[in-house]
Every structure is written in C-alpha cells, then in structure tokens.
Motif scaffolding. Structure first.
Motif, PDB file in Angstrom:
ATOM      1  N   ASP A 171      67.751   5.476   4.894  1.00  0.00           N
ATOM      2  CA  ASP A 171      68.913   4.914   4.202  1.00  0.00           C
ATOM      3  C   ASP A 171      69.550   5.871   3.203  1.00  0.00           C
ATOM      4  N   LEU A 172      68.891   6.988   2.913  1.00  0.00           N
ATOM      5  CA  LEU A 172      69.388   7.928   1.906  1.00  0.00           C
ATOM      6  C   LEU A 172      70.414   8.880   2.499  1.00  0.00           C
TER       7      LEU A 172
ATOM      8  N   ALA B  67      69.470   8.889  -5.910  1.00  0.00           N
ATOM      9  CA  ALA B  67      68.049   8.621  -6.068  1.00  0.00           C
ATOM     10  C   ALA B  67      67.534   9.528  -7.167  1.00  0.00           C
TER      11      ALA B  67
ATOM     12  N   LEU C 146      62.554   2.679  -1.567  1.00  0.00           N
ATOM     13  CA  LEU C 146      63.664   3.194  -0.780  1.00  0.00           C
ATOM     14  C   LEU C 146      63.166   3.618   0.594  1.00  0.00           C
ATOM     15  N   GLU C 147      64.006   3.454   1.580  1.00  0.00           N
ATOM     16  CA  GLU C 147      63.700   3.914   2.935  1.00  0.00           C
ATOM     17  C   GLU C 147      64.365   5.262   3.133  1.00  0.00           C
ATOM     18  N   GLN C 148      63.644   6.223   3.657  1.00  0.00           N
ATOM     19  CA  GLN C 148      64.169   7.569   3.844  1.00  0.00           C
ATOM     20  C   GLN C 148      65.421   7.577   4.714  1.00  0.00           C
TER      21      GLN C 148
ATOM     22  N   ARG D 109      57.793   8.683  -2.543  1.00  0.00           N
ATOM     23  CA  ARG D 109      58.460   7.385  -2.523  1.00  0.00           C
ATOM     24  C   ARG D 109      58.113   6.444  -3.671  1.00  0.00           C
TER      25      ARG D 109
ATOM     26  N   GLU E 284      73.609  11.329  -4.334  1.00  0.00           N
ATOM     27  CA  GLU E 284      74.089  10.675  -3.122  1.00  0.00           C
ATOM     28  C   GLU E 284      75.608  10.809  -3.078  1.00  0.00           C
TER      29      GLU E 284
ATOM     30  N   ARG F  87      63.636   6.171  -7.072  1.00  0.00           N
ATOM     31  CA  ARG F  87      64.372   4.905  -7.151  1.00  0.00           C
ATOM     32  C   ARG F  87      65.865   5.179  -7.072  1.00  0.00           C
ATOM     33  N   ALA F  88      66.595   4.191  -6.607  1.00  0.00           N
ATOM     34  CA  ALA F  88      68.056   4.281  -6.564  1.00  0.00           C
ATOM     35  C   ALA F  88      68.598   3.896  -7.925  1.00  0.00           C
TER      36      ALA F  88
END
Length: 113
Positions: A8-9, A104, A4-6, A26, A54, A30-31
């Motif tokens: 994008d959260l 996440a 995951l990219e920070q 990281r 989220e 996981r999503a």
C-alpha cells in the motif's frame, strides 16, 4: 494501531525492501498526515524519527534573502538519514514538507543506529 502493508506504500525505498526486511521495520513504521510546510526535523535538534515521503519534502536553509530550498526529496527518498549515516544525530538544515500527502515515518529505538 493497524500495521502498514508494504504493497500500500508509495515510497520506493520501503517498497523495494525484501519482505522480511520490511517485516523487521513494520512495527516501528506508521503513516502520518503532515500539513503543508510542517517542519519534520528542526535544525540542530536530535533526530528521533526518519521520514519516508509519500509525496515530497524539501530541505531548506535560511539565507540573507530568506528561506532557500537546497534539496528536494521524493518518493525514492528518506528524510533524516544523512546525519545518522555520517555518525551524527543532528541536521544543520530544516527539512520541510513540500506537499500535503501522507508519509510513513520510522521511529528508531535507542539500539537502532
């Protein structure tokens, strides 16, 4: 599995971490898509995974008149941390998903406590 990219959260706790702090977590984050009302952590079971909503999650208890929501956790929150911070590995309540958005989750290893 892609990391995951920070950026994008949507969870504010994960977004507020310094980049090197997020990089440490990281590999274990996981999503996960969760259906509405999916039980994240069953009451009195060992907490193996913490969840960074989220969307929203609610913590409920079963009362004499049925299930009662006692806490709402949103984008700024974390599900499953309070018992761990209080040196326990179990929750007396049932955290439930309150919407159908993804979140996440972080699976802690045996040493991460």
């Amino acid at each position: 599995m892609a990391f995951l990219e920070q950026a994008d959260l949507r969870n504010e706790l994960l977004k507020a971490l310094p980049p090197d702090g997020f990089e440490t977590l990281r590999p274990a984050v996981r999503a996960e898509e969760m259906p509405l009302r999916h039980v994240l952590i069953a009451s009195h079971s060992a907490i193996e995974t913490t969840h960074f909503p989220e969307g929203f999650a609610s913590i409920t208890i079963d009362g004499p008149s049925g299930r009662v929501e006692i806490e709402l956790i949103g984008l700024e929150g974390l599900v499953g941390a309070a018992p761990i911070l209080l040196n326990d590995d179990r929750s007396p309540h049932d955290p439930l998903r309150a919407d159908d958005r993804s979140h996440a989750q972080y699976r802690r290893g045996g040493a991460a406590r």
